[in-house]
Scaffold this active site. Structure first.
Site, mmCIF file in Angstrom:
data_model
loop_
_atom_site.group_PDB
_atom_site.id
_atom_site.type_symbol
_atom_site.label_atom_id
_atom_site.label_comp_id
_atom_site.label_asym_id
_atom_site.label_seq_id
_atom_site.Cartn_x
_atom_site.Cartn_y
_atom_site.Cartn_z
ATOM 1 N N HIS A 1 0.814 -1.229 0.000
ATOM 2 C CA HIS A 1 0.000 0.000 0.000
ATOM 3 C C HIS A 1 0.841 1.269 0.000
ATOM 4 O O HIS A 1 0.359 2.334 -0.363
ATOM 5 C CB HIS A 1 -1.000 -0.003 1.169
ATOM 6 C CG HIS A 1 -0.394 0.298 2.500
ATOM 7 N ND1 HIS A 1 0.186 -0.654 3.291
ATOM 8 C CD2 HIS A 1 -0.294 1.462 3.185
ATOM 9 C CE1 HIS A 1 0.627 -0.100 4.397
ATOM 10 N NE2 HIS A 1 0.349 1.182 4.370
ATOM 11 N N LYS B 1 15.294 3.246 8.143
ATOM 12 C CA LYS B 1 15.096 3.200 9.596
ATOM 13 C C LYS B 1 13.611 3.050 9.902
ATOM 14 O O LYS B 1 12.780 3.794 9.356
ATOM 15 C CB LYS B 1 15.618 4.516 10.185
ATOM 16 C CG LYS B 1 15.828 4.507 11.675
ATOM 17 C CD LYS B 1 16.161 5.908 12.193
ATOM 18 C CE LYS B 1 17.517 6.404 11.721
ATOM 19 N NZ LYS B 1 17.856 7.698 12.363
ATOM 20 N N ARG C 1 7.536 14.370 3.174
ATOM 21 C CA ARG C 1 6.798 13.826 4.316
ATOM 22 C C ARG C 1 5.626 13.008 3.772
ATOM 23 O O ARG C 1 4.693 13.559 3.180
ATOM 24 C CB ARG C 1 6.298 15.003 5.155
ATOM 25 C CG ARG C 1 5.398 14.626 6.280
ATOM 26 C CD ARG C 1 6.142 14.625 7.588
ATOM 27 N NE ARG C 1 5.221 14.643 8.699
ATOM 28 C CZ ARG C 1 5.515 15.085 9.904
ATOM 29 N NH1 ARG C 1 6.708 15.579 10.142
ATOM 30 N NH2 ARG C 1 4.646 15.027 10.866
ATOM 31 N N LYS D 1 8.973 0.926 16.283
ATOM 32 C CA LYS D 1 7.706 1.046 17.025
ATOM 33 C C LYS D 1 7.984 1.632 18.407
ATOM 34 O O LYS D 1 9.108 1.569 18.895
ATOM 35 C CB LYS D 1 7.056 -0.328 17.177
ATOM 36 C CG LYS D 1 6.520 -0.890 15.852
ATOM 37 C CD LYS D 1 5.810 -2.207 16.071
ATOM 38 C CE LYS D 1 5.062 -2.636 14.825
ATOM 39 N NZ LYS D 1 3.923 -1.788 14.484
ATOM 40 N N GLY E 1 0.763 3.196 -3.112
ATOM 41 C CA GLY E 1 -0.456 3.939 -3.429
ATOM 42 C C GLY E 1 -0.518 5.287 -2.735
ATOM 43 O O GLY E 1 -1.447 6.057 -2.956
ATOM 44 N N TRP F 1 10.770 21.788 11.745
ATOM 45 C CA TRP F 1 9.732 22.124 10.768
ATOM 46 C C TRP F 1 8.369 21.991 11.439
ATOM 47 O O TRP F 1 8.067 20.970 12.059
ATOM 48 C CB TRP F 1 9.806 21.190 9.555
ATOM 49 C CG TRP F 1 8.705 21.415 8.562
ATOM 50 C CD1 TRP F 1 8.567 22.454 7.690
ATOM 51 C CD2 TRP F 1 7.569 20.574 8.323
ATOM 52 N NE1 TRP F 1 7.447 22.329 6.946
ATOM 53 C CE2 TRP F 1 6.797 21.180 7.297
ATOM 54 C CE3 TRP F 1 7.122 19.378 8.871
ATOM 55 C CZ2 TRP F 1 5.616 20.614 6.820
ATOM 56 C CZ3 TRP F 1 5.943 18.814 8.386
ATOM 57 C CH2 TRP F 1 5.202 19.431 7.367
ATOM 58 N N ARG G 1 13.728 8.236 20.990
ATOM 59 C CA ARG G 1 14.077 8.247 19.562
ATOM 60 C C ARG G 1 14.488 6.862 19.072
ATOM 61 O O ARG G 1 14.725 6.651 17.889
ATOM 62 C CB ARG G 1 15.261 9.204 19.312
ATOM 63 C CG ARG G 1 14.894 10.666 19.235
ATOM 64 C CD ARG G 1 16.138 11.521 19.042
ATOM 65 N NE ARG G 1 16.935 11.152 17.884
ATOM 66 C CZ ARG G 1 16.672 11.522 16.629
ATOM 67 N NH1 ARG G 1 15.620 12.275 16.386
ATOM 68 N NH2 ARG G 1 17.448 11.150 15.636
ATOM 69 N N GLU H 1 6.589 4.838 14.464
ATOM 70 C CA GLU H 1 5.269 4.720 15.080
ATOM 71 C C GLU H 1 5.403 5.017 16.559
ATOM 72 O O GLU H 1 6.413 4.639 17.174
ATOM 73 C CB GLU H 1 4.689 3.317 14.886
ATOM 74 C CG GLU H 1 4.093 3.110 13.516
ATOM 75 C CD GLU H 1 3.457 1.732 13.321
ATOM 76 O OE1 GLU H 1 2.613 1.617 12.415
ATOM 77 O OE2 GLU H 1 3.814 0.788 14.049
ATOM 78 N N HIS I 1 7.845 -1.938 2.397
ATOM 79 C CA HIS I 1 7.449 -0.534 2.255
ATOM 80 C C HIS I 1 8.644 0.389 1.995
ATOM 81 O O HIS I 1 8.659 1.155 1.029
ATOM 82 C CB HIS I 1 6.734 -0.039 3.521
ATOM 83 C CG HIS I 1 5.493 -0.807 3.860
ATOM 84 N ND1 HIS I 1 4.696 -1.415 2.903
ATOM 85 C CD2 HIS I 1 4.889 -1.054 5.047
ATOM 86 C CE1 HIS I 1 3.683 -2.003 3.503
ATOM 87 N NE2 HIS I 1 3.772 -1.804 4.795
#
Length: 452
Positions: free
Chosen positions: A148, A293, A330, A296, A151, A446, A424, A186, A210
């Site tokens: 996905h 990288k 992003r 979770k 997409g 940012w 981190r 995440e 991914h």
């Protein structure tokens, strides 16, 4: 509006005993943003058939349901799309049943296509075995291996960005780029999926598919055309140019508390965080580290690409400490592209600071609905466009990169270091990024612009 009303009919198939209305009731809660009339109209397109995954009886019933609809519709064509939201272990038996009982009866005015979800195997051998089992049943142009990430709006923008803008053409190479990071973070853990996740780990779950797909689009050469095969040819070439991963350029982590989940073994070495350096052996990228990288239970949730450029030679402003130029894409949340650059600080003094050129989609495209990734990919499948799906040789090349590392982790040769949830990640990962050349910008953050 991309499909004509009346040309779609949806049949759910599973082992659970359920009526048509039972399935409709389950789906209704997820249909948001449409009027009640539209929702009811849509739900009438849905039927349900119950059956097992390895017996002909259920699939004969399924075929009868599909055929009855096709006959009553009098369209003269039979276009059948099967979406397998199933564990890969049952793909071969289900595909065999589809091949035996449920194929489109007319190839001239119809087709049969099958979407399969990841994981496509656990390593090179299992992926190849799965590919050959499915390859015996279906042609490659009938199989759609869905990822996905391909997409997502900003992933789809990568080719346009790179090859339709003169600005980037001379910059996108080893002469100007110091390093590239592709990051997935995440801010939650495995949340009850610990037992499932422990079988795979973060590399199989996120990085090998991914992030590697994003890597392909960032690193590949310009395709001959936008034909799906030409694009996928270039992706395969860049995957085949990746050097073997070095152990010293890998950091694995596991968050504290991961093993508290009763479904996770007490001695689990499964990484919930990994930072891996890929090196591409070709004319464009020799010497440029690609840092992939993913983790979770970290301090933020985001996915982004960071292209960090080299230092300015002969820096007369002595502003090197403020940070380098960085082009950031992003992917989620708050889709945006921005370029970090050094500017004069407003005022009477000649001082510099970091700022940005910013294209934030929420601001620029306020009234535009950005489609869901699956929405786009399912439409691609209906249209027969395989550009954003993974080809068999591409899958093989991806597993060839990661299989030796995964086998070493499974054998306990590489250990996951512990890190605190909400951090981190392991400090060793930041040290690795610094070692291979990434320079962190201090004092600049940012902030996604808002309409307020």
């Amino acid at each position: 509006g991309f499909l004509q009303s009346g040309e779609v009919h949806i049949v759910g198939y599973a082992r659970t005993n359920l009526s048509d209305d039972g399935l409709r009731g389950r789906i209704r809660a997820y249909l948001k943003g449409a009027s009640e009339e539209h929702v009811s109209e849509f739900l009438q397109l849905i039927k349900y058939v119950s059956g097992s995954y390895d017996s002909g009886e259920g699939f004969e019933k399924l075929n009868k349901e599909i055929s009855d609809y096709e006959m009553s519709n009098n369209s003269g064509s039979s276009r059948r799309l099967f979406y397998l939201a199933l564990p890969p272990s049952v793909y071969p038996s289900v595909c065999k049943m589809i091949r035996t009982y449920c194929m489109s009866p007319t190839s001239r005015f119809g087709w049969t296509r099958v979407i399969v979800e990841k994981p496509f195997g656990r390593d090179l051998d299992s992926a190849e075995e799965l590919s050959s089992q499915l390859g015996e049943l279906f042609e490659e142009d009938q199989l759609y291996r869905i990822d996905h990430y391909l997409g997502k709006e900003l992933v789809q923008n990568l080719l346009v960005l790179r090859f339709a803008n003169r600005l980037f053409l001379p910059l996108w190479n080893r002469d100007n780029v110091d390093n590239i990071q592709i990051v997935f973070r995440e801010d939650f853990g495995t949340d009850g999926r610990g037992g499932y996740f422990d079988q795979y780990g973060i590399i199989r779950d996120i990085i090998q598919n991914h992030l590697l797909q994003v890597f392909c689009l960032v690193a590949m050469e310009k395709p001959v055309s936008l034909k799906p095969e030409h694009i996928r040819d270039e992706k395969v070439k860049v995957l085949q140019s990746v050097n073997p991963i070095k152990d010293e350029e890998v950091v694995l982590g596991q968050y504290q508390g991961y093993k508290d989940d009763p479904t996770v073994p007490d001695d689990s070495n499964t990484p919930t965080f990994a930072s891996i350096v890929l090196r591409v052996h070709n004319e464009r990228w020799e010497g440029v580290p690609f840092i992939l990288k993913a983790g979770k239970a970290l301090n933020s949730r985001k996915a982004e690409i960071r292209v960090q450029f080299k230092d300015v030679p002969g820096d007369i402003f002595k502003c090197k400490k403020q940070g380098r130029n960085e082009f950031v894409i992003r992917l989620q949340p708050s889709e945006a592209m921005y370029m970090k650059l050094t500017v004069k600080k407003p005022g009477l003094e000649m001082a510099t600071e970091q700022s940005e050129l910013d294209l934030s989609y929420g601001m620029r495209y306020q009234d535009v609905k950005i489609p869901e990734a699956y929405e786009r990919l399912i439409l691609d499948t209906i249209r027969g466009d395989q550009q954003h799906f993974v080809r068999r040789d591409e899958l093989k090349a991806a597993w060839q990169i990661f299989t030796p590392l995964l086998h070493d982790i499974d054998a306990g040769k590489l250990k996951a270091v512990s890190y605190k949830p909400g951090s981190r990640g392991p400090k060793e990962a930041d040290e690795l990024s610094e070692k291979v050349g990434y320079m962190q910008t201090h004092g600049y953050i940012w902030i996604p612009p808002t309409l307020a």
